[in-house]
Design an enzyme around this catalytic site. Sequence first.
Site, short mmCIF file in Angstrom:
data_model
loop_
_atom_site.label_atom_id
_atom_site.label_comp_id
_atom_site.label_asym_id
_atom_site.label_seq_id
_atom_site.Cartn_x
_atom_site.Cartn_y
_atom_site.Cartn_z
N THR A 33 0.84 -1.19 0.00
CA THR A 33 0.00 0.00 0.00
C THR A 33 0.88 1.25 0.00
O THR A 33 1.74 1.41 0.86
CB THR A 33 -0.91 0.01 1.24
OG1 THR A 33 -1.76 -1.13 1.18
CG2 THR A 33 -1.76 1.27 1.28
N HIS A 175 -7.15 -10.68 -1.41
CA HIS A 175 -6.41 -10.41 -0.17
C HIS A 175 -7.11 -11.11 0.99
O HIS A 175 -8.07 -10.61 1.57
CB HIS A 175 -6.33 -8.91 0.08
CG HIS A 175 -5.27 -8.51 1.07
ND1 HIS A 175 -4.71 -9.40 1.98
CD2 HIS A 175 -4.66 -7.32 1.31
CE1 HIS A 175 -3.82 -8.77 2.72
NE2 HIS A 175 -3.77 -7.50 2.33
N HIS A 178 -3.46 -10.95 6.75
CA HIS A 178 -3.11 -9.79 7.57
C HIS A 178 -4.24 -9.22 8.41
O HIS A 178 -4.21 -8.06 8.80
CB HIS A 178 -2.51 -8.68 6.69
CG HIS A 178 -1.34 -9.13 5.89
ND1 HIS A 178 -0.83 -8.40 4.84
CD2 HIS A 178 -0.59 -10.27 5.94
CE1 HIS A 178 0.19 -9.05 4.30
NE2 HIS A 178 0.36 -10.19 4.96
N TYR A 180 -7.43 -8.68 7.53
CA TYR A 180 -8.48 -7.96 6.84
C TYR A 180 -9.71 -8.86 6.68
O TYR A 180 -9.75 -9.96 7.22
CB TYR A 180 -7.95 -7.41 5.51
CG TYR A 180 -6.85 -6.40 5.72
CD1 TYR A 180 -7.11 -5.21 6.41
CD2 TYR A 180 -5.56 -6.63 5.28
CE1 TYR A 180 -6.10 -4.28 6.65
CE2 TYR A 180 -4.55 -5.71 5.51
CZ TYR A 180 -4.82 -4.54 6.19
OH TYR A 180 -3.82 -3.63 6.43
#
Length: 371
Positions: A33, A175, A178, A180
């Site tokens: 990011t 994704h 992590h 999320y």
Amino acid sequence: MTDVNAGRAATLSRTFSVRGLTSRNRIAMAPMTRRFSPGGVPGQDVADYYTRRAAGGVGLIITEGTYIDHESAGTSGRVPRFHGEDALAGWADVVDSVHREGGAIIPQLWHVGVTRAEGAPPVVDAEPVGPSGVSLAGEPKGRAMTQKDLDDVIGAFADGAAAAERLGFDGVELHGAHGYLIDQFLWAGSNRRTDAYGGDLVARTRFAAEIVAACRAAVSDAFPLFFRMSQWKQDAYEAKLARTPGELDSLLTPLAEAGVDVFHASTRRYWLPEFEGSDLNLAGWVKKISGRPTVTVGSVGLDGDFFGAFQGNSSAVTGIDQLLDRIEKDEFDMVAVGRALIADPEWAAKTLRGDTRSITPFGAEMLKTLH
């Protein structure tokens, strides 16, 4: 530090193919990011940033996380979207530019779930949502998703995958790491549901598997699906989805059966063994158990992990002999490089020709610009 033997480095120069995607070598750019897309629209500077890495020899570019079309998906007005005519037009320019330099490229589709900061853009009044209305720390936050919420998010991921193929991308990554949204369903610490989407580890994979299946149905047979996964979460670096190879099998099987072609196993340091009694890292275990190709990642070519970068720490260039040992044994199939590629867009080309002494080291200040 001495140069890597160019003959050994040639192990990374082998092509890699899955479905209709062919990468000219085994080096990928890891998704990172960067927040240089005002209003969620990637501009020419973003296209130039990715294109420099393709021109510098990277085989496969995995873009930074991009928000799917759901009001609670994001938590920044400067992270790129993967919906809307303006943002998709920007991504079309990125794809064309990277392809002209001989690189393959896939976008990473992202929903942040309960890690969304309340009141943050891009939709300031959107409520954080997740499996159970609790934060990763177990405190009340946001609300638990309804069946309509689940269906809407599944549809948004599928729409994003279809858009990626339509724009000319070479595949897509989901994704699921992590801490999320997808990972929040996978992890017992954040998934406390008592319906079909919660319970034991297999039940907790249902949401992820339905997303994968919907994406698979939305794209052609030539279009591969990557799935990024991790054990660790934000602020829970010792968290485990699977504590044994058997538990890892329970996690991977539904995802592979749903249509995952490649697993991208995120770790802080690629050389650390995942389970006792074996030197295999997470990507190695995932490949052994699932039979699917894997991508490894974690402090490749650097002496410090990426968490330190956000605390202002720089990292020196280190050798990759252990990495080459592992890929020569086919422990995993590709290597994703992160901060080392922020520091030096030509990291891949220099490594492949054995010229590692000329690689630029990473400095934390590099995160402040898009080069």
